[in-house]
Design a protein around this motif. Structure first.
Motif, short mmCIF file in Angstrom:
data_model
loop_
_atom_site.label_atom_id
_atom_site.label_comp_id
_atom_site.label_asym_id
_atom_site.label_seq_id
_atom_site.Cartn_x
_atom_site.Cartn_y
_atom_site.Cartn_z
N PHE A 266 6.55 -5.11 2.24
CA PHE A 266 6.60 -5.23 0.78
C PHE A 266 5.73 -4.13 0.19
CE2 PHE A 266 4.60 -7.08 -3.12
CZ PHE A 266 5.73 -7.02 -3.92
N THR A 268 4.76 -1.57 -3.30
CA THR A 268 4.77 -1.46 -4.76
C THR A 268 4.50 -0.02 -5.17
OG1 THR A 268 2.42 -2.00 -4.89
CG2 THR A 268 3.99 -3.84 -5.07
N ALA A 291 7.47 -3.85 -7.86
CA ALA A 291 7.93 -3.79 -6.47
C ALA A 291 8.76 -2.54 -6.22
CB ALA A 291 8.75 -5.03 -6.14
N TYR A 294 11.54 -4.09 -0.55
CA TYR A 294 11.56 -5.34 0.21
C TYR A 294 12.37 -5.04 1.47
CZ TYR A 294 10.66 -7.33 -4.46
OH TYR A 294 10.16 -7.61 -5.70
N ARG A 324 17.39 -4.11 3.56
CA ARG A 324 16.79 -3.99 2.23
C ARG A 324 17.70 -4.68 1.21
NH1 ARG A 324 16.50 1.26 4.39
NH2 ARG A 324 14.38 1.97 4.89
N PHE A 341 11.22 -13.67 -0.01
CA PHE A 341 10.15 -13.48 0.96
C PHE A 341 8.98 -14.39 0.60
CE2 PHE A 341 9.13 -10.78 -2.56
CZ PHE A 341 7.75 -10.79 -2.65
N MET A 343 4.73 -14.12 1.30
CA MET A 343 3.63 -13.36 1.89
C MET A 343 2.52 -14.30 2.36
SD MET A 343 4.71 -10.25 1.58
CE MET A 343 3.25 -9.25 1.89
N ASN A 455 3.92 -12.85 7.35
CA ASN A 455 4.91 -12.85 6.27
C ASN A 455 6.21 -13.49 6.74
OD1 ASN A 455 3.04 -11.40 4.73
ND2 ASN A 455 3.82 -9.44 5.50
N SER A 457 10.40 -13.75 5.80
CA SER A 457 11.52 -13.11 5.10
C SER A 457 12.67 -14.10 4.96
CB SER A 457 11.98 -11.87 5.86
OG SER A 457 13.07 -11.25 5.20
#
Length: 551
Positions: A266, A268, A291, A294, A324, A341, A343, A455, A457
């Motif tokens: 992830f 940004t 973001a 992803y 993606r 997702f 985190m 994490n 997904s």
């Protein structure tokens, strides 16, 4: 039932209102104009009503029934969109509790009535099937008799048939030379002209009459495609939550394919690390707030060999891909899309067994929150048993510890701690920021030491073998719409009876256009412009005076 023979010699099926050949009315009616909707053909639903098959046929052949079925289905479909369907709920919630907690009494009622899985319910599928049956029966009940009537229509029509058309005129003519002029003008306007014994039938646009039935065919194919989605293997739309480092069976593949989540990324947009053209936007919303990526780095495996219960599957690597948003992993008609997702989900928690007074540490243990062991040996006579585990802990209505789901959002444990001086063990309830010793003050306690996260997904698994069927059905439906909307079925009849020329015309729609066309065709021939008898009848009903249709 006996067939009906007309005076022209044509034998008509029982229930025919207008002779298929000459158009003579076979039944007396008080209406001045003929009903030309189905050419007076014999429809099964209007003729037979004895057996149970006849009654079922008559029920589904009704347009009102079909409309009500569609309305009920549309209303039900709209209700299904008020709250999210069960398949779109988070995987760590219980539907019955989720709807009530989030939407109150309305959500509870929504769930209890079964609207949470509306589009897969038996009664919704039954509604779709009923619409399909209605479309088939409605079409067959009308299109077959209509096709037969139009195919068998004769050029020479009965005088009463012509006089009871909406557009009609009678003109006394001494010379018939105008016929050639009219035939040429009709041909120029793309009419198919047929002549018999001095009588003329000009017709064009008959194919537009089949537009509604082409619509029905398209809708039936579309409904078949929609219902095939409930056939196993034809349509897959599942959600797969997979943690980093985890290998799981892909739902909807019947155990044929597995996926491993190597890593979830992830990213940004950050000032100084992104393209300078984004600096202004980053300053406006803040660095690290928008973001950028992803991505799930995934490895696709295929099962090798037969499935043996209880045995680890043998897997063969077939593809590695960076999944993606809008860039799915595709293989064997399956597509895996990045949709969500989570985190820093709790993965492992470490504890130390310590003496409460001296704070001496006698060992530590690490608990896998997704697959905890029942016992942990710390050595030198120290041992810890895990009596109970609550991944998503809460107290129920009776005050007892329980779990909302199997996802470790708020883990809690019931430990039994053994030591050389405590051979019978001590019990302790441990949760985040909470420790309860139910049997009095213990000598030992489990102290939190560390936590490990990873994490998660969320991928949507799609496979759709019905999409092309839906596309074909939709295309055929649109062809029917265009066919029935932009063309008209027009017919013009000319018949000479004792020196009088009878002119009649009919269309299934756009009477104004037909009048203009007839006016242009007979211009300068001496024939009288046909009168719209429907409008004349309306004027007379309102107290006016008609113009007449005879010259």
């Amino acid at each position: 039932m006996e067939q009906v023979k007309c005076e022209c010699g044509h034998v008509n099926p029982y229930g025919t209102v207008l002779c298929e050949s000459c158009g003579k009315p076979l039944e007396h009616t008080a209406k001045p104009l003929l009903d030309m909707r189905y050419e007076g053909s014999a429809r099964r639903s209007q003729t037979y009503n004895k057996t149970i098959v006849d009654k079922i046929w008559n029920f589904f052949s009704s347009v009102k029934v079909g409309v009500w079925l569609i309305v009920i289905t549309l209303v039900a479909s709209a209700i299904g969109t008020i709250f999210p369907q069960k398949m779109y709920l988070p995987p760590n919630v219980t539907p019955s509790e989720y709807y009530e907690d989030r939407y109150g009494w309305a959500g509870k009622l929504y769930y209890e009535l079964g609207f949470d899985n509306l589009y897969g319910s038996w009664w919704y599928i039954l509604l779709l099937a009923s619409i399909g049956v209605s479309l088939v029966i409605c079409s067959l009940d009308r299109v077959v008799p209509l096709y037969r009537a139009l195919k068998k229509q004769g050029v020479t029509r009965h005088e009463s048939f012509l006089r009871r058309q909406r557009l009609f005129s009678a003109t006394r003519m001494e010379d018939e030379s105008f016929l050639e002029t009219i035939k040429q003008r009709l041909a120029k306007r793309h009419y198919h002209v047929r002549e018999e014994n001095g009588n003329i039938l000009a017709e064009k646009g008959r194919f537009s009459r089949w537009g509604p039935y082409v619509n029905h065919i398209g809708l039936i194919i579309f409904l078949i495609g929609a219902m095939l989605r409930f056939v196993p293997g034809m349509y897959v739309d599942e959600v797969l939550w997979i943690r980093e480092g985890e290998t799981k069976e892909i739902p909807g593949t019947n155990g044929r394919y597995f996926l491993k989540n190597e890593k979830f990324i992830f990213e940004t947009y950050e000032k100084g690390k992104s393209n300078p053209v984004f600096n202004e936007a980053i300053d406006r919303v803040g660095s690290g707030m928008v973001a950028k990526t992803y991505q799930t780095t995934a490895v696709l495996y295929k099962r090798v060999g037969p499935t043996v219960p209880g045995e680890e599957p043998k897997l063969k690597k077939v593809k590695e891909y960076h999944i993606r948003v809008n860039d799915p992993l595709k293989y064997d008609h399956y597509a895996l899309y990045q949709v969500d997702f989570k985190m820093n989900e709790l993965n492992k928690m470490s504890f130390e067994l310590i003496d409460k007074q001296t704070e001496t540490v006698f060992g530590n243990l690490s608990i896998d929150l997704n697959n905890p062991k029942p016992s942990y040996d710390l050595g030198k006579g120290y041992r810890v048993e895990l009596l109970s585990y609550f991944p998503d802990f809460y107290f129920d209505n009776d005050g007892n510890p329980a779990t909302k789901s199997r996802v470790p959002n708020n883990p809690a444990f019931v430990f039994k701690m053994y030591a050389p001086d405590k051979p019978k063990g001590e019990i302790s309830f441990v949760a985040i920021r909470q420790t309860i010793e139910p049997f009095g003050d213990n000598k030992y306690k489990m102290a939190f030491a560390d936590v490990e996260t990873r994490n998660v997904s969320a991928l949507t698994v799609r496979r759709d073998f019905t999409l092309w069927i839906l596309g074909v059905g939709g295309a055929i439906f649109m062809i029917g719409v265009i066919q029935g909307m932009y063309w008209n079925h027009r017919r013009i009849w000319l018949k000479i009876v004792n020196g009088e020329v009878l002119l009649a015309a009919h269309t299934n729609k756009n009477w104004f256009g037909l009048k203009n066309e007839v006016r242009a065709i007979i211009e300068g021939t001496g024939l009288m412009m046909p009168i719209d008898q429907a409008e004349e009848e309306k004027k007379e009903a309102q107290g006016g005076k008609g113009n007449g249709a005879t010259k």
